[in-house]
Design a protein around this motif. Structure first.
Motif, PDB file in Angstrom:
ATOM      1  N   VAL A   1       0.865  -1.180   0.000  1.00  0.00           N
ATOM      2  CA  VAL A   1       0.000   0.000   0.000  1.00  0.00           C
ATOM      3  C   VAL A   1       0.904   1.232   0.000  1.00  0.00           C
ATOM      4  CG1 VAL A   1      -1.862   1.203   1.217  1.00  0.00           C
ATOM      5  CG2 VAL A   1      -1.700  -1.299   1.351  1.00  0.00           C
ATOM      6  N   LEU A   2       0.701   2.087  -0.991  1.00  0.00           N
ATOM      7  CA  LEU A   2       1.512   3.312  -1.082  1.00  0.00           C
ATOM      8  C   LEU A   2       1.114   4.272   0.057  1.00  0.00           C
ATOM      9  CD1 LEU A   2       1.140   3.844  -4.937  1.00  0.00           C
ATOM     10  CD2 LEU A   2       3.037   2.746  -3.729  1.00  0.00           C
ATOM     11  N   ARG A   3       2.065   5.039   0.568  1.00  0.00           N
ATOM     12  CA  ARG A   3       3.467   5.172   0.249  1.00  0.00           C
ATOM     13  C   ARG A   3       4.360   4.383   1.188  1.00  0.00           C
ATOM     14  NH1 ARG A   3       4.880  11.104   2.191  1.00  0.00           N
ATOM     15  NH2 ARG A   3       3.420  10.525   3.844  1.00  0.00           N
ATOM     16  N   ALA A   4       3.949   4.336   2.479  1.00  0.00           N
ATOM     17  CA  ALA A   4       4.855   3.814   3.501  1.00  0.00           C
ATOM     18  C   ALA A   4       5.229   2.356   3.247  1.00  0.00           C
ATOM     19  CB  ALA A   4       4.217   3.948   4.878  1.00  0.00           C
TER      20      ALA A   4
ATOM     21  N   ARG B   1      -4.959   7.272   4.538  1.00  0.00           N
ATOM     22  CA  ARG B   1      -5.896   7.696   5.576  1.00  0.00           C
ATOM     23  C   ARG B   1      -6.176   9.174   5.419  1.00  0.00           C
ATOM     24  NH1 ARG B   1      -4.773   5.505  11.255  1.00  0.00           N
ATOM     25  NH2 ARG B   1      -3.853   7.542  11.629  1.00  0.00           N
TER      26      ARG B   1
ATOM     27  N   ASP C   1       2.346  -4.026   4.617  1.00  0.00           N
ATOM     28  CA  ASP C   1       2.163  -2.603   4.922  1.00  0.00           C
ATOM     29  C   ASP C   1       2.635  -2.416   6.365  1.00  0.00           C
ATOM     30  OD1 ASP C   1       1.391   0.009   5.189  1.00  0.00           O
ATOM     31  OD2 ASP C   1      -0.708  -0.300   4.678  1.00  0.00           O
TER      32      ASP C   1
ATOM     33  N   MET D   1       2.147  -0.443   8.915  1.00  0.00           N
ATOM     34  CA  MET D   1       1.281  -0.125  10.058  1.00  0.00           C
ATOM     35  C   MET D   1      -0.114  -0.711   9.877  1.00  0.00           C
ATOM     36  SD  MET D   1       3.515   1.460  11.661  1.00  0.00           S
ATOM     37  CE  MET D   1       3.041   2.467  13.049  1.00  0.00           C
ATOM     38  N   LEU D   2      -0.605  -1.351  10.914  1.00  0.00           N
ATOM     39  CA  LEU D   2      -1.992  -1.837  10.927  1.00  0.00           C
ATOM     40  C   LEU D   2      -2.646  -1.156  12.122  1.00  0.00           C
ATOM     41  CD1 LEU D   2      -4.039  -3.823   9.697  1.00  0.00           C
ATOM     42  CD2 LEU D   2      -3.071  -5.599  11.144  1.00  0.00           C
ATOM     43  N   ALA D   3      -3.280  -0.013  11.856  1.00  0.00           N
ATOM     44  CA  ALA D   3      -3.820   0.793  12.961  1.00  0.00           C
ATOM     45  C   ALA D   3      -5.327   0.564  13.064  1.00  0.00           C
ATOM     46  CB  ALA D   3      -3.469   2.253  12.726  1.00  0.00           C
ATOM     47  N   THR D   4      -6.145   1.348  12.335  1.00  0.00           N
ATOM     48  CA  THR D   4      -7.592   1.071  12.338  1.00  0.00           C
ATOM     49  C   THR D   4      -7.887  -0.181  11.507  1.00  0.00           C
ATOM     50  OG1 THR D   4      -8.011   2.358  10.313  1.00  0.00           O
ATOM     51  CG2 THR D   4      -8.098   3.554  12.417  1.00  0.00           C
TER      52      THR D   4
ATOM     53  N   GLY E   1      -8.255   0.002   8.332  1.00  0.00           N
ATOM     54  CA  GLY E   1      -9.004   0.452   7.157  1.00  0.00           C
ATOM     55  C   GLY E   1      -8.216   0.317   5.860  1.00  0.00           C
ATOM     56  N   SER E   2      -6.946   0.698   5.872  1.00  0.00           N
ATOM     57  CA  SER E   2      -6.140   0.627   4.633  1.00  0.00           C
ATOM     58  C   SER E   2      -5.958  -0.824   4.209  1.00  0.00           C
ATOM     59  CB  SER E   2      -4.756   1.257   4.847  1.00  0.00           C
ATOM     60  OG  SER E   2      -4.884   2.570   5.307  1.00  0.00           O
TER      61      SER E   2
ATOM     62  N   LYS F   1       3.268  14.843   4.290  1.00  0.00           N
ATOM     63  CA  LYS F   1       2.410  15.148   3.150  1.00  0.00           C
ATOM     64  C   LYS F   1       1.278  16.068   3.613  1.00  0.00           C
ATOM     65  CE  LYS F   1      -0.871  11.292   3.273  1.00  0.00           C
ATOM     66  NZ  LYS F   1      -0.564   9.930   3.611  1.00  0.00           N
TER      67      LYS F   1
HETATM   68  C1  PRP Z   1      -0.146   4.387   6.835  1.00  0.00           C
HETATM   69  C2  PRP Z   1       0.322   2.955   6.666  1.00  0.00           C
HETATM   70  C3  PRP Z   1      -0.959   2.214   6.389  1.00  0.00           C
HETATM   71  C4  PRP Z   1      -1.979   3.021   7.146  1.00  0.00           C
HETATM   72  C5  PRP Z   1      -2.437   2.239   8.344  1.00  0.00           C
HETATM   73  O1  PRP Z   1      -0.372   4.987   5.602  1.00  0.00           O
HETATM   74  O2  PRP Z   1       1.253   2.782   5.649  1.00  0.00           O
HETATM   75  O3  PRP Z   1      -1.267   2.117   5.016  1.00  0.00           O
HETATM   76  O4  PRP Z   1      -1.351   4.227   7.569  1.00  0.00           O
HETATM   77  O5  PRP Z   1      -3.455   2.877   9.024  1.00  0.00           O
HETATM   78  P1  PRP Z   1      -4.903   2.266   9.124  1.00  0.00           P
HETATM   79  O6  PRP Z   1      -4.749   0.862   9.608  1.00  0.00           O
HETATM   80  O7  PRP Z   1      -5.591   3.146  10.138  1.00  0.00           O
HETATM   81  O8  PRP Z   1      -5.574   2.335   7.797  1.00  0.00           O
HETATM   82  P2  PRP Z   1      -0.951   6.491   5.455  1.00  0.00           P
HETATM   83  O9  PRP Z   1      -2.443   6.464   5.295  1.00  0.00           O
HETATM   84  O10 PRP Z   1      -0.417   7.318   6.579  1.00  0.00           O
HETATM   85  O11 PRP Z   1      -0.402   6.940   4.048  1.00  0.00           O
HETATM   86  P3  PRP Z   1       1.078   7.208   3.573  1.00  0.00           P
HETATM   87  O12 PRP Z   1       1.754   5.886   3.536  1.00  0.00           O
HETATM   88  O13 PRP Z   1       0.861   7.771   2.208  1.00  0.00           O
HETATM   89  O14 PRP Z   1       1.727   8.186   4.486  1.00  0.00           O
END
Ligand code: PRP
Ligand code: URA
Length: 235
Positions: A87-90, A114, A145, A147-150, A152-153, A225
């Motif tokens: 998943v872009l970008r991180a 997000r 990816d 980070m797995l936070a909420t 949602g991504s 960003k």
């Molecule tokens: C970060 C990370 C995940 C997302 C996780 O990306 O790379 O894709 O957050 O968060 P979530 O579990 O709450 O969806 P971000 O949306 O910050 O975008 P970026 O990589 O473009 O900075």
């Protein structure tokens, strides 16, 4: 406290001490974070190590190799059909780490980020725009990816990638997971999928950042960003 699934396989690499602890300590440390290349490099190295651990769970079959002096049978990974999606970008440096190990794999890219839905930055939505993927039908699909936070991504990525066929196996790989994110992703995955992470942290703060986590992974890799939350909040 959100209860973590008992059924799906969740592999937390921090349960065993390894040199990965050093990379995790560096990416979490706000002094080390000032050096962007070190940060990205550590994300990549964690990807390589996770890929190595994951490789132990794949199927192997022996292949006869001819050396200049004789022959030897070496078990090699049977499935050559692997797709590594990110998943872009991180996701980019993490993805590179996996590709360094599984160098024959195909790649898929999902653009999702997000977006805050209110001015207080307490509600998060996912803006998904673009996907470039090969067929994943019958293949081993790794969705990586950091980070797995909420969740949602990752849920949006899973939904988009599963339009490209039914994989033989799915592995979701992240560096840090929040328990809430694991629950969300679990709902989006078949029961035989596996979730890999290098740590499961205690939860999220009001802005939906993982705590203690390490902050915004995309910004730490590539710089801040612009937040485009107004576009949605003003509608
Ligand atoms: C970060 C990370 C995940 C997302 C996780 O990306 O790379 O894709 O957050 O968060 P979530 O579990 O709450 O969806 P971000 O949306 O910050 O975008 P970026 O990589 O473009 O900075
Ligand atoms: N995305 C990040 O980059 N960090 C978090 O803590 C949560 C989502």
């Amino acid at each position: 406290m959100v209860k973590i699934s008992e059924t799906m396989k969740i592999i937390n690499l921090s349960e065993q001490n390894s040199v990965m602890n050093h990379f995790m300590a560096e990416i979490r440390d706000k002094n080390y974070q000032k050096n962007r290349i070190t940060f990205r490099h550590n994300v990549e190295r964690i990807g390589e190590m996770m890929a190595f651990e994951l490789s132990k769970t794949l199927d192997y079959k022996p292949k006869t190799i001819k050396t200049p002096l004789g022959t030897i049978d070496i078990p090699l990974i049977k499935e050559e059909n692997m797709v590594i999606a990110t998943v872009l970008r991180a996701g980019l440096p993490f993805h590179q780490g996996f590709l360094n190990v599984f160098d024959g794999a195909d790649s898929a890219f999902v653009s999702a980020f997000r977006m805050y839905l209110n001015r207080e930055h307490t509600e998060v939505g996912i803006h998904a725009e673009y996907i470039a993927t090969p067929s994943v039908k019958g293949k081993t699909l790794l969705i990586v990816d950091p980070m797995l936070a909420t969740g949602g991504s990752m849920a949006a990525a899973i939904e988009a990638l599963l339009q490209a066929g039914e994989p033989k196996a799915i592995h979701v790989c992240c560096i840090i997971a929040a328990p809430e994110g694991i629950e969300v992703v679990k709902e989006a995955l078949p029961d035989d999928a596996t979730i890999w992470c290098a740590a499961i942290d205690q939860g999220m703060n009001e802005q939906k950042y993982i705590v203690p986590g390490f902050g915004d992974c995309g910004d730490l890799c590539f710089g801040e960003k612009l937040q485009s939350f107004r576009k949605i909040a003003d509608k």
